[in-house]
Design a protein around this motif. Structure first.
Motif, PDB file in Angstrom:
ATOM      1  N   LYS A 148     -26.977 -33.507  14.678  1.00  0.00           N
ATOM      2  CA  LYS A 148     -28.324 -33.917  15.053  1.00  0.00           C
ATOM      3  C   LYS A 148     -28.310 -35.344  15.600  1.00  0.00           C
ATOM      4  N   PRO A 149     -29.094 -35.623  16.623  1.00  0.00           N
ATOM      5  CA  PRO A 149     -29.146 -36.986  17.175  1.00  0.00           C
ATOM      6  C   PRO A 149     -29.624 -37.982  16.122  1.00  0.00           C
ATOM      7  N   THR A 203     -26.495 -54.873  21.564  1.00  0.00           N
ATOM      8  CA  THR A 203     -25.166 -54.933  22.179  1.00  0.00           C
ATOM      9  C   THR A 203     -24.437 -53.602  22.191  1.00  0.00           C
ATOM     10  N   GLY A 204     -24.986 -52.584  21.530  1.00  0.00           N
ATOM     11  CA  GLY A 204     -24.300 -51.303  21.446  1.00  0.00           C
ATOM     12  C   GLY A 204     -25.049 -50.184  22.137  1.00  0.00           C
ATOM     13  N   ASN A 205     -24.393 -49.054  22.192  1.00  0.00           N
ATOM     14  CA  ASN A 205     -24.998 -47.861  22.784  1.00  0.00           C
ATOM     15  C   ASN A 205     -25.231 -46.793  21.724  1.00  0.00           C
ATOM     16  N   THR A 206     -25.538 -47.229  20.524  1.00  0.00           N
ATOM     17  CA  THR A 206     -25.726 -46.299  19.427  1.00  0.00           C
ATOM     18  C   THR A 206     -27.022 -46.606  18.695  1.00  0.00           C
ATOM     19  N   ALA A 207     -27.464 -45.671  17.876  1.00  0.00           N
ATOM     20  CA  ALA A 207     -28.747 -45.805  17.180  1.00  0.00           C
ATOM     21  C   ALA A 207     -28.551 -46.439  15.809  1.00  0.00           C
ATOM     22  N   ASN A 217     -25.464 -36.144   6.422  1.00  0.00           N
ATOM     23  CA  ASN A 217     -25.462 -34.686   6.600  1.00  0.00           C
ATOM     24  C   ASN A 217     -25.945 -34.305   7.993  1.00  0.00           C
ATOM     25  N   ASP A 218     -27.002 -34.972   8.436  1.00  0.00           N
ATOM     26  CA  ASP A 218     -27.530 -34.690   9.780  1.00  0.00           C
ATOM     27  C   ASP A 218     -26.526 -35.047  10.871  1.00  0.00           C
ATOM     28  N   ARG A 219     -25.763 -36.105  10.669  1.00  0.00           N
ATOM     29  CA  ARG A 219     -24.765 -36.493  11.679  1.00  0.00           C
ATOM     30  C   ARG A 219     -23.638 -35.456  11.734  1.00  0.00           C
ATOM     31  N   VAL A 270     -18.563 -40.112  12.198  1.00  0.00           N
ATOM     32  CA  VAL A 270     -19.874 -39.626  12.628  1.00  0.00           C
ATOM     33  C   VAL A 270     -20.949 -40.680  12.429  1.00  0.00           C
ATOM     34  N   GLY A 271     -20.674 -41.688  11.586  1.00  0.00           N
ATOM     35  CA  GLY A 271     -21.645 -42.730  11.317  1.00  0.00           C
ATOM     36  C   GLY A 271     -21.325 -43.467  10.045  1.00  0.00           C
ATOM     37  N   PHE A 272     -22.105 -44.526   9.780  1.00  0.00           N
ATOM     38  CA  PHE A 272     -21.934 -45.294   8.548  1.00  0.00           C
ATOM     39  C   PHE A 272     -23.295 -45.521   7.895  1.00  0.00           C
TER      40      PHE A 272
END
Length: 454
Positions: free
Chosen positions: A430-431, A393-397, A424-426, A240-242
């Motif tokens: 949540k965006p 270079t990416g398509n992520t936040a 927790n939000d990821r 979900v993220g790092f």
């Protein structure tokens, strides 16, 4: 379950005092033994057979992440047993040179019985001794270097109380390849694979993961996120993220940045030894007599053995005059480019990156105007550049938080709670917010080029 959680929290608070006392103890009480060669391997002691793969099939016959051994034991804090149980897995992974290897991870099941979310936490145990790995501290081994992993257990308590499954890999592998980022990444990704393949962990193909780590743990976290799309695409889909802080982006800059530092100079021989060990480089021909002796002394050292104990140390003080520029060592240039995150792929998942900018005990960075300031050991401009690169270079936040009045240790304090809240939000879908329009350009992360001997 709730009573076990309360006892865990109480035990952690009490035993942290013991851990802090261990950290404050004089390093001389745990002087590492000398080693015969600068790039010698530091295989883990054989007192615990669980760490040895002794199967009849070669490791190459197993897929990365396959479980080789399993055991369940009591989770320890500073050698003191707690009511919490941990499942430890010996699993197949890949070392820095792409060869099959065996490694260990520790799993604590969710106290709420939730199999849907897990936190892969990468420790900052920063050591050249395999005995200092988190799994050994969890199993009850008490050592000076292992006290770092013990203290980190306090950081994990909030995640456990929030219902996360915890996965804690020995990111440096069983030969303690300190600072070898790509191996940190494969060890972490294969740890997640193993945790979801073992029936004892309660997790499976539907479990989602968040990656978290600070300092040395950030090395593993970021490399895992960067390698996941190609090395472990099925794991990448679960992420979900790092979240990370105090990341090592361009090690060649850090070598210069901490040179002459009152506090961080000792990290130079540790990092050089770790990278040389992982890529099997013999540095002895390039070191002067002091460098050879120091390398032998630090062959099994923890960061506790070097922090603030080698004031003013620099590469020039341990190298022969003709190799005063580390870029004049061809093997160094090759290896340091392999561990440069700027040359790795861009993660496909969102990231939360924290960096301090009030360096304490900084080195002679003023002699290197292209490097700039940092948190004392990590270079702020490099971290900015890495975050910007991911944005471009990416398509992520990417969320980037810079603390201008905090150093390396200080920035860790706000990182853990805010990073966990961000994760927790990821998990809740949540965006992810983005700071991509506000992150400075930073330094160049271009690979190093060989330089002639002086």
């Amino acid at each position: 379950m709730r009573s076990s959680s309360a006892r865990l929290l109480a035990t952690a608070v009490v035993t942290s005092l013991t851990s802090l006392a261990l950290v404050a103890a004089p390093a001389a009480t745990a002087a590492p033994p000398a080693a015969p060669a600068v790039a010698a391997k530091a295989a883990a002691k054989d007192k615990d057979p669980f760490y040895r793969y002794d199967g009849s099939k070669p490791l190459s016959a197993y897929a990365p992440g396959d479980v080789l051994k399993t055991r369940t034991l009591t989770y320890h804090f500073a050698g003191i047993p707690t009511p919490v149980k941990a499942v430890q897995l010996l699993y197949r992974t890949t070392d820095a040179k792409g060869r099959p290897a065996a490694n260990v991870t520790s799993v604590v099941r969710s106290i709420k019985g939730d199999s849907g979310k897990a936190l892969s936490y990468q420790s900052f145990y920063d050591s050249l001794d395999p005995e200092h790995a988190p799994s050994r501290a969890i199993a009850g081994d008490v050592s000076l270097g292992g006290s770092i992993a013990t203290i980190e257990s306090l950081l994990l308590t909030p995640a456990l109380l929030q219902g996360y499954n915890l996965v804690i890999p020995d990111t440096e592998g069983q030969e303690a390849h300190f600072a070898a980022g790509p191996e940190y990444g494969t060890n972490t990704l294969d740890s997640i694979r193993a945790a979801t393949r073992s029936p004892e962990t309660g997790m499976g193909s539907g479990t989602r993961f968040g990656l978290a780590g600070y300092s040395g743990g950030a090395i593993a976290t970021n490399w895992a996120a960067a390698l996941a799309p190609a090395y472990a695409p099925e794991v990448d889909k679960k992420l979900v993220g790092f979240t990370e802080g105090g990341i090592l982006a361009n090690p060649a800059h850090n070598l210069k940045y901490v040179g002459g530092s009152l506090s961080w100079g000792g990290i130079i021989p540790m990092a050089v030894l770790g990278i040389a060990r992982s890529y099997e480089i013999d540095l002895k021909p390039y070191l002067n007599d002091y460098g050879v002796k120091l390398s032998a002394k630090l062959e099994r050292a923890s960061i506790i053995n070097v922090f603030a104990q080698y004031p003013g140390l620099s590469w020039k003080k341990i190298a022969k005059p003709e190799y005063a520029d580390p870029n004049s060592v061809p093997e160094y240039v090759t290896a340091v480019n392999k561990v440069n995150l700027g040359s790795a792929a861009t993660p496909t998942v969102p990231g939360y990156i924290v960096q301090g900018n009030a360096g304490i005990g900084e080195g002679t960075f003023s002699n290197h105007p292209g490097i700039g300031r940092g948190d004392g050991v990590m270079v702020t401009g490099d971290v900015q550049a890495l975050a910007r690169q991911y944005c471009d270079t990416g398509n992520t936040a990417i969320t980037y938080k810079q603390h201008n009045f905090l150093g390396h240790f200080g920035a860790a304090v706000p990182w853990m709670p805010t990073g966990l809240a961000w994760l927790n939000d990821r998990f809740e879908g949540k965006p992810a917010p983005s700071d991509c329009d506000r992150i400075p350009e930073g330094n160049s992360l271009e690979p190093q080029k060989p330089a002639p001997r002086s």
